[in-house]
Scaffold this motif. Structure first.
Motif, PDB file in Angstrom:
ATOM      1  N   ASN A 214      48.161 -60.074 -37.465  1.00 30.62           N
ATOM      2  CA  ASN A 214      49.667 -60.593 -38.099  1.00 30.62           C
ATOM      3  C   ASN A 214      50.567 -60.264 -37.169  1.00 30.62           C
ATOM      4  N   SER A 215      50.487 -59.136 -36.309  1.00 27.82           N
ATOM      5  CA  SER A 215      51.552 -58.876 -35.543  1.00 27.82           C
ATOM      6  C   SER A 215      51.495 -60.022 -34.440  1.00 27.82           C
ATOM      7  N   LYS A 216      50.645 -60.294 -34.155  1.00 29.47           N
ATOM      8  CA  LYS A 216      50.805 -61.267 -32.955  1.00 29.47           C
ATOM      9  C   LYS A 216      51.417 -62.302 -33.281  1.00 29.47           C
ATOM     10  N   LYS A 217      51.345 -62.750 -34.684  1.00 28.32           N
ATOM     11  CA  LYS A 217      51.867 -63.981 -35.386  1.00 28.32           C
ATOM     12  C   LYS A 217      53.514 -63.973 -35.272  1.00 28.32           C
ATOM     13  N   MET A 218      53.885 -62.612 -35.049  1.00 30.18           N
ATOM     14  CA  MET A 218      55.389 -62.286 -35.264  1.00 30.18           C
ATOM     15  C   MET A 218      55.980 -62.435 -33.749  1.00 30.18           C
ATOM     16  N   LEU A 219      55.202 -62.755 -32.707  1.00 29.87           N
ATOM     17  CA  LEU A 219      55.574 -62.817 -31.517  1.00 29.87           C
ATOM     18  C   LEU A 219      56.566 -64.000 -31.226  1.00 29.87           C
ATOM     19  N   PRO A 220      57.519 -64.087 -30.292  1.00 32.57           N
ATOM     20  CA  PRO A 220      58.279 -65.247 -30.291  1.00 32.57           C
ATOM     21  C   PRO A 220      57.354 -66.365 -29.826  1.00 32.57           C
ATOM     22  N   GLY A 222      55.645 -69.043 -28.217  1.00 28.68           N
ATOM     23  CA  GLY A 222      54.996 -69.397 -26.572  1.00 28.68           C
ATOM     24  C   GLY A 222      55.022 -68.017 -25.889  1.00 28.68           C
ATOM     25  N   ALA A 223      55.384 -66.950 -26.595  1.00 27.51           N
ATOM     26  CA  ALA A 223      55.448 -65.565 -25.850  1.00 27.51           C
ATOM     27  C   ALA A 223      54.097 -64.941 -25.809  1.00 27.51           C
ATOM     28  N   GLU A 224      53.630 -64.303 -24.651  1.00 31.74           N
ATOM     29  CA  GLU A 224      52.498 -63.587 -24.473  1.00 31.74           C
ATOM     30  C   GLU A 224      52.472 -62.233 -24.195  1.00 31.74           C
ATOM     31  N   LEU A 225      51.898 -61.158 -24.559  1.00 30.54           N
ATOM     32  CA  LEU A 225      51.908 -60.112 -24.401  1.00 30.54           C
ATOM     33  C   LEU A 225      51.788 -59.763 -22.575  1.00 30.54           C
ATOM     34  N   LYS A 226      50.862 -60.565 -22.089  1.00 28.37           N
ATOM     35  CA  LYS A 226      50.681 -60.411 -20.540  1.00 28.37           C
ATOM     36  C   LYS A 226      52.138 -60.671 -19.688  1.00 28.37           C
ATOM     37  N   ASP A 227      52.933 -61.141 -20.337  1.00 28.51           N
ATOM     38  CA  ASP A 227      54.163 -61.542 -19.667  1.00 28.51           C
ATOM     39  C   ASP A 227      55.418 -60.610 -19.946  1.00 28.51           C
ATOM     40  N   LEU A 228      55.070 -59.440 -20.526  1.00 30.40           N
ATOM     41  CA  LEU A 228      56.069 -58.491 -20.811  1.00 30.40           C
ATOM     42  C   LEU A 228      55.579 -57.041 -20.524  1.00 30.40           C
ATOM     43  N   GLY A 300      60.196 -66.454 -39.709  1.00 35.13           N
ATOM     44  CA  GLY A 300      59.527 -66.153 -40.765  1.00 35.13           C
ATOM     45  C   GLY A 300      59.382 -64.842 -41.465  1.00 35.13           C
ATOM     46  N   VAL A 301      60.626 -64.126 -41.153  1.00 34.14           N
ATOM     47  CA  VAL A 301      60.612 -62.833 -41.497  1.00 34.14           C
ATOM     48  C   VAL A 301      60.794 -62.584 -43.114  1.00 34.14           C
ATOM     49  N   PHE A 302      61.424 -63.585 -43.636  1.00 35.89           N
ATOM     50  CA  PHE A 302      61.631 -63.618 -45.214  1.00 35.89           C
ATOM     51  C   PHE A 302      60.420 -63.709 -45.865  1.00 35.89           C
ATOM     52  N   SER A 303      59.548 -64.625 -45.297  1.00 33.74           N
ATOM     53  CA  SER A 303      58.296 -64.806 -46.185  1.00 33.74           C
ATOM     54  C   SER A 303      57.343 -63.798 -45.802  1.00 33.74           C
ATOM     55  N   GLN A 304      57.050 -63.335 -44.694  1.00 38.50           N
ATOM     56  CA  GLN A 304      56.277 -62.235 -44.439  1.00 38.50           C
ATOM     57  C   GLN A 304      56.652 -61.056 -45.073  1.00 38.50           C
ATOM     58  N   ALA A 305      57.902 -61.013 -45.266  1.00 37.43           N
ATOM     59  CA  ALA A 305      58.342 -59.638 -46.193  1.00 37.43           C
ATOM     60  C   ALA A 305      58.161 -59.732 -47.562  1.00 37.43           C
ATOM     61  N   GLY A 306      57.953 -61.077 -48.194  1.00 37.20           N
ATOM     62  CA  GLY A 306      57.761 -61.298 -49.512  1.00 37.20           C
ATOM     63  C   GLY A 306      59.205 -61.564 -50.352  1.00 37.20           C
ATOM     64  N   ILE A 307      60.230 -61.830 -49.406  1.00 40.07           N
ATOM     65  CA  ILE A 307      61.409 -61.792 -50.199  1.00 40.07           C
ATOM     66  C   ILE A 307      61.978 -63.202 -49.758  1.00 40.07           C
ATOM     67  N   GLU A 308      61.307 -64.423 -50.085  1.00 43.53           N
ATOM     68  CA  GLU A 308      61.694 -65.566 -49.677  1.00 43.53           C
ATOM     69  C   GLU A 308      62.755 -65.794 -50.711  1.00 43.53           C
ATOM     70  N   ASP A 309      62.519 -65.609 -52.013  1.00 43.20           N
ATOM     71  CA  ASP A 309      63.312 -65.758 -53.243  1.00 43.20           C
ATOM     72  C   ASP A 309      64.867 -65.142 -53.025  1.00 43.20           C
ATOM     73  N   GLN A 310      65.045 -64.308 -52.021  1.00 39.35           N
ATOM     74  CA  GLN A 310      66.282 -63.618 -51.688  1.00 39.35           C
ATOM     75  C   GLN A 310      67.118 -64.136 -50.571  1.00 39.35           C
ATOM     76  N   LYS A 311      66.512 -65.233 -49.970  1.00 37.62           N
ATOM     77  CA  LYS A 311      66.922 -65.748 -48.572  1.00 37.62           C
ATOM     78  C   LYS A 311      68.484 -66.125 -48.782  1.00 37.62           C
ATOM     79  N   ASP A 312      68.697 -66.899 -49.806  1.00 39.47           N
ATOM     80  CA  ASP A 312      70.047 -67.418 -49.983  1.00 39.47           C
ATOM     81  C   ASP A 312      71.041 -66.241 -50.047  1.00 39.47           C
TER      82      ASP A 312
END
Length: 470
Positions: A214-220, A222-228, A300-312
């Protein structure tokens, strides 16, 4: 090896540390895998800062303690020899010691040999103290081994580990191919050249196994850990300790992400600095709310945090924020501390939304919109009305973030919260006067501790604890 033998080895090496000198080197970098997290220790610099080497009385007590722990005359004779000529320990502490770990599975410590025969004598003497056999030889490499630990060495390097096998270690000594080692790493070269007596290089791929899916899904994208990678450093001077950090990005994906992150946090203008008291706490930043929302939405922070309905609603709030954010906490005056917070906004919508939720100005609490800022003021002084004798604008010039703590005043504030918080804060305030944190570039920053004793190097506090063991 038995615990007693290890204790003696540590005591012997401490004596060498006190009486030696240190420098920079990367001659042992071929032993360190390119994906390892590595710490560089300039132990001699730490002892120089501690002034223990100049303290003849402390040094005498330390050496007396070593002799008292020694059972054999050979050990006592070696101690005297090392005191007269530290080089006789065979360890070249003009070079750093490296400690590394590979994905939490294998670890080792590496140092430089000054004289192979002298180092062998040191190892053999410690082994004899523990009632064990001395060094053995295999394929031209000397080694001492027990059930868990191995110390192996040749003419140039010693390698100590509890996770590598003897054959693996010997293979490292025999292999001159530097491919996939720190010898060919630009990041490691930066570690060598950076300041500090404790430095660390952490390639993010070393943490690959500790990052869940799940944490890897939040990476930018095309970004990989090996490049940081992350470069850390600790340095001190009289009355000051400085922790530095730098993110090293090696791909366009990470570089673009860093750029978009800095776009969210622009350069501070300092318009509200004059209203902040130089009290317990101050934080200053610059926020582009529209950019913040765009990045959150893209990742996708709003969906991952479960606050999509508060996005507006969140979008409505963030998009009016455009400029400096400042908050200052002064001392207690009565039951409440003096607090001022200012956020540059395009209009009064944030204040209006707060009032719609039932929050209205009252005695001791003032908020609203004025002079292009949404503000909150707690305490006797209203916002914008009094210029404080506080911070010079130069302290935040060119920054994106600046944080300041007066540790003693924070301790007083903590006392109003609970006893545990007060106790922890009081322990810190016994030695530390202020804490500052700020960015030094788009990818680097510093944390600076100013000590109460401006004439004493902070390392002395640490070494005092060690010296008490003698």
């Amino acid at each position: 090896m038995k615990q007693r033998k290890f204790n003696l080895m540590y005591l012997l090496l401490i004596a060498v540390f006190v009486l030696s000198s240190c420098a920079k080197s990367s001659k042992n970098s071929k032993f360190i895998p390119a994906d390892a997290a590595v710490v560089s220790l300039d132990i001699k610099q730490m002892f120089e800062k501690s002034k223990l080497g100049d303290n003849e009385d402390a040094k005498k007590k330390m050496l007396e303690t070593i002799e008292e722990n020694a059972k054999n005359q050979d050990t006592k004779d070696l101690i005297k020899k090392i005191v007269e000529d530290p080089a006789k320990a065979g360890v070249d502490l003009r070079e750093p010691i490296y400690i590394f770990t590979v994905k939490g599975e294998k670890n080792a410590a590496i140092g430089t040999i000054l004289d192979k025969d002298d180092f062998a004598q040191l190892i053999n003497t410690a082994a004899k103290e523990g009632g064990e056999d001395g060094c053995k030889e295999k394929d031209g490499i000397m080694y001492l081994q027990d059930d868990k630990n191995i110390i192996a060495f040749d003419d140039a390097t010693f390698f100590a580990s509890e996770s590598y096998s003897l054959d693996d270690i010997i293979a490292k000594f025999k292999n001159d191919d530097t491919k996939d080692t720190m010898a060919e790493s630009d990041d490691f070269a930066k570690l060598i050249d950076s300041k500090g007596f404790v430095k660390a290089l952490i390639p993010m791929e070393a943490l690959e196994d500790q990052v869940d899916a799940n944490s890897k899904k939040m990476l930018p994208e095309g970004a990989e850990l090996k490049d940081l990678s992350l470069l850390l450093g600790l340095s001190t001077d009289k009355g000051e300790a400085k922790f530095s950090f730098e993110c090293i990005a090696k791909s366009d994906a990470w570089k673009n992400y860093i750029k978009s992150s800095t776009d969210m946090c622009g350069k501070i203008s300092g318009d509200y600095l004059k209203y902040l008291p130089k009290g317990a706490f101050m934080m200053y930043a610059n926020i582009n709310g529209k950019k913040v929302f765009e990045m959150f939405d893209k990742n996708g922070v709003f969906s991952q945090a479960g606050i999509e309905d508060q996005k507006d609603m969140i979008k409505k709030i963030l998009e009016v924020i455009d400029g400096d954010f400042a908050i200052g906490v002064g001392e207690f005056k009565g039951e409440l501390p003096e607090v001022g917070a200012y956020l540059k906004t395009k209009d009064a919508s944030i204040a209006d939304m707060a009032k719609e939720q039932g929050l209205n100005p009252e005695k001791g609490l003032d908020f609203g919109f004025k002079d292009g800022a949404t503000y909150v003021a707690v305490g006797e002084n209203a916002a914008f009305t009094e210029v404080k004798d506080g911070f010079d604008k130069g302290v935040i010039s060119g920054r994106r973030v600046y944080v300041y703590l007066d540790v003693a005043l924070i301790s007083n504030l903590a006392g109003k919260v609970n006893n545990d918080a007060a106790s922890a804060a009081q322990m810190a305030s016994d030695h530390i006067k202020t804490v500052e944190f700020f960015d030094t570039s788009d990818t680097a920053g510093e944390l600076i501790l100013k000590m109460k004793d401006a004439d004493k190097d902070p390392v002395e506090y640490l070494i005092d604890l060690i010296a008490k063991q003698f």
